[in-house]
Design a protein around this motif. Structure first.
Motif, PDB file in Angstrom:
ATOM      1  N   ASP A 172       0.855  -1.213   0.000  1.00 38.72           N
ATOM      2  CA  ASP A 172       0.000   0.000   0.000  1.00 38.72           C
ATOM      3  C   ASP A 172       0.875   1.241   0.000  1.00 38.72           C
ATOM      4  OD1 ASP A 172      -2.283  -1.518   0.341  1.00 38.72           O
ATOM      5  OD2 ASP A 172      -2.334  -1.263   2.529  1.00 38.72           O
ATOM      6  N   THR A 173       1.900   1.219   0.860  1.00 44.74           N
ATOM      7  CA  THR A 173       2.767   2.393   1.003  1.00 44.74           C
ATOM      8  C   THR A 173       3.498   2.666  -0.307  1.00 44.74           C
ATOM      9  OG1 THR A 173       3.048   1.767   3.301  1.00 44.74           O
ATOM     10  CG2 THR A 173       4.538   3.445   2.481  1.00 44.74           C
ATOM     11  N   LEU A 174       3.978   1.589  -0.953  1.00 41.75           N
ATOM     12  CA  LEU A 174       4.692   1.768  -2.222  1.00 41.75           C
ATOM     13  C   LEU A 174       3.744   2.312  -3.300  1.00 41.75           C
ATOM     14  CD1 LEU A 174       7.249   1.479  -3.923  1.00 41.75           C
ATOM     15  CD2 LEU A 174       6.624  -0.899  -4.360  1.00 41.75           C
ATOM     16  N   ALA A 175       2.526   1.808  -3.316  1.00 47.75           N
ATOM     17  CA  ALA A 175       1.548   2.287  -4.306  1.00 47.75           C
ATOM     18  C   ALA A 175       1.268   3.772  -4.081  1.00 47.75           C
ATOM     19  CB  ALA A 175       0.259   1.478  -4.207  1.00 47.75           C
ATOM     20  N   ASP A 176       1.157   4.148  -2.809  1.00 49.63           N
ATOM     21  CA  ASP A 176       0.881   5.552  -2.477  1.00 49.63           C
ATOM     22  C   ASP A 176       2.049   6.451  -2.889  1.00 49.63           C
ATOM     23  OD1 ASP A 176      -0.629   7.653  -1.051  1.00 49.63           O
ATOM     24  OD2 ASP A 176       1.159   7.644   0.222  1.00 49.63           O
ATOM     25  N   ILE A 177       3.269   6.007  -2.615  1.00 50.06           N
ATOM     26  CA  ILE A 177       4.471   6.764  -2.988  1.00 50.06           C
ATOM     27  C   ILE A 177       4.525   6.928  -4.516  1.00 50.06           C
ATOM     28  CG2 ILE A 177       7.010   6.531  -3.193  1.00 50.06           C
ATOM     29  CD1 ILE A 177       7.003   6.876  -0.380  1.00 50.06           C
ATOM     30  N   ASN A 178       4.246   5.845  -5.233  1.00 47.85           N
ATOM     31  CA  ASN A 178       4.283   5.913  -6.703  1.00 47.85           C
ATOM     32  C   ASN A 178       3.235   6.878  -7.244  1.00 47.85           C
ATOM     33  OD1 ASN A 178       6.489   4.273  -7.243  1.00 47.85           O
ATOM     34  ND2 ASN A 178       5.267   2.411  -7.114  1.00 47.85           N
ATOM     35  N   ALA A 179       2.036   6.847  -6.631  1.00 45.53           N
ATOM     36  CA  ALA A 179       0.963   7.739  -7.099  1.00 45.53           C
ATOM     37  C   ALA A 179       1.331   9.195  -6.834  1.00 45.53           C
ATOM     38  CB  ALA A 179      -0.348   7.385  -6.398  1.00 45.53           C
ATOM     39  N   ARG A 180       1.908   9.456  -5.661  1.00 44.80           N
ATOM     40  CA  ARG A 180       2.286  10.844  -5.328  1.00 44.80           C
ATOM     41  C   ARG A 180       3.435  11.318  -6.208  1.00 44.80           C
ATOM     42  NH1 ARG A 180       3.173  11.410   0.816  1.00 44.80           N
ATOM     43  NH2 ARG A 180       3.718  13.503   0.229  1.00 44.80           N
ATOM     44  N   ASP A 181       4.415  10.440  -6.441  1.00 42.21           N
ATOM     45  CA  ASP A 181       5.540  10.799  -7.329  1.00 42.21           C
ATOM     46  C   ASP A 181       5.018  11.230  -8.691  1.00 42.21           C
ATOM     47  OD1 ASP A 181       7.375  10.068  -5.428  1.00 42.21           O
ATOM     48  OD2 ASP A 181       8.205   8.373  -6.541  1.00 42.21           O
ATOM     49  N   LEU A 182       4.084  10.413  -9.194  1.00 40.50           N
ATOM     50  CA  LEU A 182       3.561  10.676 -10.535  1.00 40.50           C
ATOM     51  C   LEU A 182       2.837  12.020 -10.555  1.00 40.50           C
ATOM     52  CD1 LEU A 182       3.172   9.406 -13.378  1.00 40.50           C
ATOM     53  CD2 LEU A 182       0.938   8.627 -12.592  1.00 40.50           C
ATOM     54  N   ARG A 183       1.967  12.244  -9.562  1.00 36.52           N
ATOM     55  CA  ARG A 183       1.198  13.494  -9.525  1.00 36.52           C
ATOM     56  C   ARG A 183       2.131  14.702  -9.333  1.00 36.52           C
ATOM     57  NH1 ARG A 183      -1.910  12.658  -5.220  1.00 36.52           N
ATOM     58  NH2 ARG A 183      -3.258  11.141  -6.181  1.00 36.52           N
ATOM     59  N   ASP A 184       3.085  14.578  -8.397  1.00 39.83           N
ATOM     60  CA  ASP A 184       3.957  15.711  -8.087  1.00 39.83           C
ATOM     61  C   ASP A 184       4.894  16.054  -9.249  1.00 39.83           C
ATOM     62  OD1 ASP A 184       2.755  15.642  -5.606  1.00 39.83           O
ATOM     63  OD2 ASP A 184       4.478  14.822  -4.534  1.00 39.83           O
ATOM     64  N   SER A 185       5.239  15.043 -10.050  1.00 42.86           N
ATOM     65  CA  SER A 185       6.219  15.341 -11.098  1.00 42.86           C
ATOM     66  C   SER A 185       5.600  15.555 -12.478  1.00 42.86           C
ATOM     67  CB  SER A 185       7.296  14.257 -11.148  1.00 42.86           C
ATOM     68  OG  SER A 185       6.688  13.022 -11.301  1.00 42.86           O
ATOM     69  N   THR A 186       4.291  15.326 -12.608  1.00 45.23           N
ATOM     70  CA  THR A 186       3.686  15.533 -13.928  1.00 45.23           C
ATOM     71  C   THR A 186       2.694  16.700 -13.936  1.00 45.23           C
ATOM     72  OG1 THR A 186       1.974  13.911 -13.437  1.00 45.23           O
ATOM     73  CG2 THR A 186       3.880  13.125 -14.680  1.00 45.23           C
ATOM     74  N   ARG A 187       2.471  17.342 -12.780  1.00 47.77           N
ATOM     75  CA  ARG A 187       1.518  18.453 -12.788  1.00 47.77           C
ATOM     76  C   ARG A 187       2.073  19.586 -13.656  1.00 47.77           C
ATOM     77  NH1 ARG A 187       3.060  19.519  -6.642  1.00 47.77           N
ATOM     78  NH2 ARG A 187       4.893  20.780  -7.005  1.00 47.77           N
ATOM     79  N   ALA A 188       1.151  20.413 -14.178  1.00 47.28           N
ATOM     80  CA  ALA A 188       1.575  21.456 -15.119  1.00 47.28           C
ATOM     81  C   ALA A 188       2.329  22.582 -14.408  1.00 47.28           C
ATOM     82  CB  ALA A 188       0.356  22.017 -15.834  1.00 47.28           C
ATOM     83  N   ASP A 189       1.863  22.936 -13.202  1.00 47.27           N
ATOM     84  CA  ASP A 189       2.457  24.077 -12.500  1.00 47.27           C
ATOM     85  C   ASP A 189       3.537  23.600 -11.529  1.00 47.27           C
ATOM     86  OD1 ASP A 189       3.076  26.327 -11.039  1.00 47.27           O
ATOM     87  OD2 ASP A 189       1.000  26.953 -10.757  1.00 47.27           O
ATOM     88  N   SER A 190       4.767  24.043 -11.731  1.00 51.74           N
ATOM     89  CA  SER A 190       5.881  23.764 -10.822  1.00 51.74           C
ATOM     90  C   SER A 190       6.055  22.284 -10.480  1.00 51.74           C
ATOM     91  CB  SER A 190       5.706  24.535  -9.509  1.00 51.74           C
ATOM     92  OG  SER A 190       5.209  25.814  -9.711  1.00 51.74           O
ATOM     93  N   PRO A 191       6.167  21.420 -11.474  1.00 53.05           N
ATOM     94  CA  PRO A 191       6.360  20.001 -11.155  1.00 53.05           C
ATOM     95  C   PRO A 191       7.695  19.764 -10.454  1.00 53.05           C
ATOM     96  CG  PRO A 191       6.785  20.389 -13.478  1.00 53.05           C
ATOM     97  CD  PRO A 191       6.264  21.680 -12.921  1.00 53.05           C
ATOM     98  N   LEU A 192       7.755  18.636  -9.753  1.00 50.82           N
ATOM     99  CA  LEU A 192       9.011  18.254  -9.114  1.00 50.82           C
ATOM    100  C   LEU A 192      10.043  17.991 -10.193  1.00 50.82           C
ATOM    101  CD1 LEU A 192      10.675  17.203  -6.670  1.00 50.82           C
ATOM    102  CD2 LEU A 192       9.719  14.947  -7.149  1.00 50.82           C
ATOM    103  N   LYS A 193      11.118  18.752 -10.188  1.00 49.98           N
ATOM    104  CA  LYS A 193      12.224  18.449 -11.107  1.00 49.98           C
ATOM    105  C   LYS A 193      13.531  18.969 -10.521  1.00 49.98           C
ATOM    106  CE  LYS A 193      11.872  22.418 -14.135  1.00 49.98           C
ATOM    107  NZ  LYS A 193      11.152  23.019 -15.203  1.00 49.98           N
ATOM    108  N   ILE A 194      14.607  18.503 -11.089  1.00 46.04           N
ATOM    109  CA  ILE A 194      15.919  18.852 -10.542  1.00 46.04           C
ATOM    110  C   ILE A 194      16.360  20.197 -11.099  1.00 46.04           C
ATOM    111  CG2 ILE A 194      18.321  18.107 -10.281  1.00 46.04           C
ATOM    112  CD1 ILE A 194      17.396  15.239 -10.846  1.00 46.04           C
ATOM    113  N   ALA A 195      16.660  21.156 -10.228  1.00 45.44           N
ATOM    114  CA  ALA A 195      17.176  22.449 -10.694  1.00 45.44           C
ATOM    115  C   ALA A 195      18.544  22.212 -11.331  1.00 45.44           C
ATOM    116  CB  ALA A 195      17.302  23.415  -9.515  1.00 45.44           C
ATOM    117  N   GLU A 196      18.836  22.983 -12.371  1.00 48.28           N
ATOM    118  CA  GLU A 196      20.103  22.781 -13.098  1.00 48.28           C
ATOM    119  C   GLU A 196      21.328  22.838 -12.191  1.00 48.28           C
ATOM    120  OE1 GLU A 196      20.651  25.448 -16.358  1.00 48.28           O
ATOM    121  OE2 GLU A 196      18.948  24.523 -17.434  1.00 48.28           O
ATOM    122  N   ASP A 197      21.263  23.749 -11.199  1.00 53.73           N
ATOM    123  CA  ASP A 197      22.427  23.947 -10.338  1.00 53.73           C
ATOM    124  C   ASP A 197      22.287  23.246  -8.982  1.00 53.73           C
ATOM    125  OD1 ASP A 197      20.326  25.618  -9.855  1.00 53.73           O
ATOM    126  OD2 ASP A 197      21.534  27.393  -9.424  1.00 53.73           O
TER     127      ASP A 197
END
Ligand code: DC
Length: 224
Positions: A172-197
């Motif tokens: 359950d915990t892994l499924a929840d982490i995967n779902a949050r990762d997907l939502r946090d990194s694919t949203r249109a506004d300010s998605p989770l991503k690595i800053a260049e620096d």
């Protein structure tokens, strides 16, 4: 002198808040858990009986919500309109809902404005979140991106949570982490991503003390 801003971004369960707290304590800086702010707004949404998908009303709730983070880095207290929600913001429901409402641009705009104010105060601040180095403080003095493989992040979260919620399984915990990762990194506004620096640190196989020592070294190098 401009206050020192240390940005720590990364996915959930990577160790950002533990490391952020350790850095703040060591360097005598404020610590701001920006995820706690999104979580507190999620609690306000539930308390106000508002649908998380009604973007205009959720944005209104965010604008009105008085969210305060107080206490030292190891004993952060979170209040919502004067009510202590420190424990309530850590439930599964709050985690999921925070991830949902944080996709709403107006919610982000409001909380980013408040986070920027925090960065202007005192000797400096360590902020942990998803968009600190990319959006909130693109000119932060030091930026870290702390990550770990999902299985390891799920294992750590499960160890923390399963005493409180015995019905919870690691799957359950892994499924929840995967779902949050997907939502946090694919949203249109300010998605989770690595800053260049950003300095990227993978904590999958590293003990926390070792990661902390490495981060402290980076901060000290930048300050010289
Ligand atoms: O860091 P956390 O797990 O407490 O954050 C809860 C949610 O809030 C997370 O799923 C995404 C959102 N968040 C965000 O969008 N931007 C931030 N700076 C911090 C958190």
């Amino acid at each position: 002198m401009k206050p020192l801003v240390i940005a720590i971004d990364g996915p959930s369960g990577a160790g950002k808040s533990t490391l952020g707290r350790m850095l703040a304590r060591e360097l005598g800086l404020l610590y701001a858990d920006t995820g706690a702010m999104y979580r507190a707004v999620a609690i306000a949404v539930v308390a106000g009986n508002v649908s998380a998908h009604d973007e205009a009303r959720v944005a209104e709730v965010a604008r009105r919500a008085r969210v305060e983070l107080s206490g030292d880095p190891d004993h952060i207290r979170v209040t919502l309109d004067g009510r202590d929600v420190t424990a309530e913001i850590r439930t599964e429901q709050a985690s999921r809902l925070a991830s949902v409402i944080s996709t709403i641009p107006e919610v982000r705009r409001e909380l980013v404005r408040r986070q920027r104010e925090m960065g202007r105060s005192g000797a400096g601040v360590v902020l942990d979140g998803r968009d600190i180095g990319t959006v909130v403080f693109p000119d932060a003095g030091v930026k870290f991106f702390v990550t770990a493989v999902p299985e390891e992040r799920a294992r750590r979260r499960y160890e923390q949570d399963h005493a409180k919620a015995p019905a919870l399984t690691l799957a359950d915990t892994l499924a929840d982490i995967n779902a949050r990762d997907l939502r946090d990194s694919t949203r249109a506004d300010s998605p989770l991503k690595i800053a260049e620096d950003a300095v990227v640190i993978d904590t999958t196989e590293l003990p926390v003390e070792e990661v902390f020592a490495r981060m402290l070294e980076v901060v000290r190098e930048r300050q010289m």
